[in-house]
Motif scaffolding. Structure first.
Motif, PDB file in Angstrom:
ATOM      1  N   PRO A 196       0.398  -1.355  -0.110  1.00 50.59           N
ATOM      2  CA  PRO A 196       0.198  -0.098   0.043  1.00 50.59           C
ATOM      3  C   PRO A 196       0.590   1.176  -0.017  1.00 50.59           C
ATOM      4  CG  PRO A 196      -0.980  -1.136   1.739  1.00 50.59           C
ATOM      5  CD  PRO A 196       0.579  -1.777   1.042  1.00 50.59           C
ATOM      6  N   LEU A 197       2.165   1.632   0.068  1.00 48.02           N
ATOM      7  CA  LEU A 197       2.950   2.247   1.237  1.00 48.02           C
ATOM      8  C   LEU A 197       4.213   2.379   0.600  1.00 48.02           C
ATOM      9  CD1 LEU A 197       2.979   5.424   0.947  1.00 48.02           C
ATOM     10  CD2 LEU A 197       2.732   4.962   3.195  1.00 48.02           C
ATOM     11  N   VAL A 198       4.956   2.649  -0.684  1.00 52.21           N
ATOM     12  CA  VAL A 198       6.627   2.472  -0.087  1.00 52.21           C
ATOM     13  C   VAL A 198       7.315   3.769  -0.193  1.00 52.21           C
ATOM     14  CG1 VAL A 198       8.253   1.483  -1.251  1.00 52.21           C
ATOM     15  CG2 VAL A 198       6.398  -0.025  -1.473  1.00 52.21           C
ATOM     16  N   THR A 199       7.809   4.426   0.450  1.00 55.63           N
ATOM     17  CA  THR A 199       8.429   5.682   0.517  1.00 55.63           C
ATOM     18  C   THR A 199       9.859   4.687  -0.010  1.00 55.63           C
ATOM     19  OG1 THR A 199       7.417   6.190   2.404  1.00 55.63           O
ATOM     20  CG2 THR A 199       9.241   7.239   2.367  1.00 55.63           C
ATOM     21  N   GLU A 200      10.514   5.987  -0.882  1.00 52.02           N
ATOM     22  CA  GLU A 200      11.784   5.869  -1.209  1.00 52.02           C
ATOM     23  C   GLU A 200      12.487   7.130  -1.055  1.00 52.02           C
ATOM     24  OE1 GLU A 200      12.183   5.668  -5.644  1.00 52.02           O
ATOM     25  OE2 GLU A 200      12.528   3.771  -5.565  1.00 52.02           O
ATOM     26  N   LEU A 217      23.428   8.831  -2.217  1.00 50.86           N
ATOM     27  CA  LEU A 217      22.358   7.122  -1.891  1.00 50.86           C
ATOM     28  C   LEU A 217      21.158   6.805  -1.618  1.00 50.86           C
ATOM     29  CD1 LEU A 217      25.352   6.021   0.643  1.00 50.86           C
ATOM     30  CD2 LEU A 217      25.362   5.115  -1.628  1.00 50.86           C
ATOM     31  N   GLY A 218      20.303   5.652  -2.531  1.00 54.45           N
ATOM     32  CA  GLY A 218      19.308   6.024  -2.038  1.00 54.45           C
ATOM     33  C   GLY A 218      18.478   4.098  -1.013  1.00 54.45           C
ATOM     34  N   GLY A 219      17.016   4.358  -0.783  1.00 58.16           N
ATOM     35  CA  GLY A 219      16.305   3.414  -0.190  1.00 58.16           C
ATOM     36  C   GLY A 219      14.996   3.257  -0.350  1.00 58.16           C
ATOM     37  N   SER A 220      14.451   3.097  -0.679  1.00 58.74           N
ATOM     38  CA  SER A 220      12.995   1.941  -0.281  1.00 58.74           C
ATOM     39  C   SER A 220      12.307   1.578   0.990  1.00 58.74           C
ATOM     40  CB  SER A 220      12.371   1.955  -1.592  1.00 58.74           C
ATOM     41  OG  SER A 220      12.647   0.908  -2.271  1.00 58.74           O
ATOM     42  N   TYR A 221      11.201   1.494   1.353  1.00 62.94           N
ATOM     43  CA  TYR A 221      11.084   0.986   2.543  1.00 62.94           C
ATOM     44  C   TYR A 221       9.540   0.896   2.380  1.00 62.94           C
ATOM     45  CZ  TYR A 221      10.590  -2.582   6.693  1.00 62.94           C
ATOM     46  OH  TYR A 221       9.456  -3.085   6.885  1.00 62.94           O
ATOM     47  N   ALA A 224      12.264  12.156  -2.616  1.00 63.05           N
ATOM     48  CA  ALA A 224      11.543  11.677  -2.214  1.00 63.05           C
ATOM     49  C   ALA A 224      10.147  10.788  -2.872  1.00 63.05           C
ATOM     50  CB  ALA A 224      11.410  12.039  -1.194  1.00 63.05           C
ATOM     51  N   GLN A 225       9.380   9.883  -2.778  1.00 59.24           N
ATOM     52  CA  GLN A 225       8.725   9.315  -3.036  1.00 59.24           C
ATOM     53  C   GLN A 225       7.873   8.391  -2.684  1.00 59.24           C
ATOM     54  OE1 GLN A 225       8.043   8.441  -6.943  1.00 59.24           O
ATOM     55  NE2 GLN A 225       9.772   6.712  -7.109  1.00 59.24           N
ATOM     56  N   GLN A 226       6.492   8.671  -3.096  1.00 57.51           N
ATOM     57  CA  GLN A 226       5.402   7.388  -2.641  1.00 57.51           C
ATOM     58  C   GLN A 226       5.056   6.886  -3.247  1.00 57.51           C
ATOM     59  OE1 GLN A 226       3.775   9.360   1.992  1.00 57.51           O
ATOM     60  NE2 GLN A 226       5.324   8.015   2.458  1.00 57.51           N
ATOM     61  N   GLN A 237       1.517   7.722  -7.099  1.00 61.14           N
ATOM     62  CA  GLN A 237       2.465   7.989  -6.576  1.00 61.14           C
ATOM     63  C   GLN A 237       3.282   9.967  -6.434  1.00 61.14           C
ATOM     64  OE1 GLN A 237       4.749   6.172 -10.881  1.00 61.14           O
ATOM     65  NE2 GLN A 237       6.814   7.049  -9.774  1.00 61.14           N
ATOM     66  N   THR A 238       3.429  10.470  -5.651  1.00 62.80           N
ATOM     67  CA  THR A 238       3.834  11.685  -5.157  1.00 62.80           C
ATOM     68  C   THR A 238       5.048  11.763  -4.970  1.00 62.80           C
ATOM     69  OG1 THR A 238       2.923  11.023  -2.556  1.00 62.80           O
ATOM     70  CG2 THR A 238       0.963  11.313  -4.177  1.00 62.80           C
ATOM     71  N   GLY A 239       6.210  13.066  -4.700  1.00 61.14           N
ATOM     72  CA  GLY A 239       6.799  13.215  -4.054  1.00 61.14           C
ATOM     73  C   GLY A 239       7.572  13.927  -5.376  1.00 61.14           C
ATOM     74  N   LEU A 240       9.208  14.139  -5.585  1.00 64.31           N
ATOM     75  CA  LEU A 240       9.730  14.792  -5.787  1.00 64.31           C
ATOM     76  C   LEU A 240      10.836  13.808  -6.541  1.00 64.31           C
ATOM     77  CD1 LEU A 240      10.704  17.996  -3.425  1.00 64.31           C
ATOM     78  CD2 LEU A 240       8.844  18.200  -5.508  1.00 64.31           C
ATOM     79  N   ARG A 241      10.777  12.622  -7.173  1.00 63.45           N
ATOM     80  CA  ARG A 241      11.350  11.654  -7.506  1.00 63.45           C
ATOM     81  C   ARG A 241      10.971  11.803  -8.971  1.00 63.45           C
ATOM     82  NH1 ARG A 241      15.775   7.783  -5.001  1.00 63.45           N
ATOM     83  NH2 ARG A 241      15.675   6.800  -7.294  1.00 63.45           N
ATOM     84  N   ILE A 242      10.868  11.160  -9.892  1.00 65.50           N
ATOM     85  CA  ILE A 242      10.641  10.821 -10.993  1.00 65.50           C
ATOM     86  C   ILE A 242      10.549   9.507 -10.800  1.00 65.50           C
ATOM     87  CG2 ILE A 242      10.629  10.664 -13.988  1.00 65.50           C
ATOM     88  CD1 ILE A 242       9.939  13.586 -12.038  1.00 65.50           C
TER      89      ILE A 242
END
Length: 184
Positions: free
Chosen positions: A65-69, A74-78, A106-108, A165-170
């Motif tokens: 339902p919700l993944v945050t990236e 360096l980056g990651g998501s969970y 960042a995006q979700q 998708q919401t956030g500032l990442r493409i």
């Protein structure tokens, strides 16, 4: 004594920001995830009606339902979600990934994996940690309303739909994401 570099600072900041995101599970873990899964499926089926056919034909459906990236060098998501078979939750999973390179933002988003064959579902459930690979078939969210399960099921055993998708990442990709069974 250890010298702290900019890389250490960025990694610590990214880890802290990722840990602070609102997709954690409290003492009502299973019921919280189940409520989010039901809401996500309802939204997806209403917004992209073609995905309803996929859900009916799939051997199993993993809903995140919700993944945050997050990413800054360096980056990651969970995220956390549930595997459903015939509309009932059978297991809970976390999805995590890491990356390095030119990235910022960042995006979700939400995503759903449709396991179109019993073999694909069995392989996923038997693995200690299943990693999404390049052979994962993606369905663009804006194509979901014209999607037909009959045309895709023979081509790909696992189909991913990424949406909301919401956030500032493409863009959002699931390649390299590791799914691990959890106990909420």
């Amino acid at each position: 004594m250890t010298n702290l570099t900019r890389r250490h600072f960025v990694a610590a900041g990214a880890a802290t920001m990722l840990a602070a995101c609102g997709n954690g599970v409290n003492q009502n873990g299973g019921s919280t995830i189940d409520a989010r899964v039901a809401s996500t499926l309802s939204f997806m089926y209403d917004t992209y009606p073609g995905t309803r056919d996929l859900g009916q034909k799939a051997a199993g459906v993993l809903v995140m339902p919700l993944v945050t990236e997050l990413g800054l060098g360096l980056g990651g998501s969970y995220g956390r979600g549930a595997l459903q078979i015939n509309g009932s939750t059978v297991d809970y999973y976390s999805a995590a990934s890491g990356s390095a390179g030119l990235q910022i933002g960042a995006q979700q988003y939400s995503h759903v994996l449709f396991f179109m064959t019993q073999n694909a579902l069995a392989d996923f459930r038997a693995s200690m940690g299943w990693a999404a690979g390049a052979d994962l078939e993606y369905v663009a969210a804006d194509q979901g309303d014209v999607l037909r399960a009959e045309t895709i099921t023979s081509l790909s055993p696992v189909i991913a739909v990424v949406f909301a998708q919401t956030g500032l990442r493409i863009g959002a990709t699931l390649e390299g994401t590791k799914y691990t069974r959890i106990i909420p």
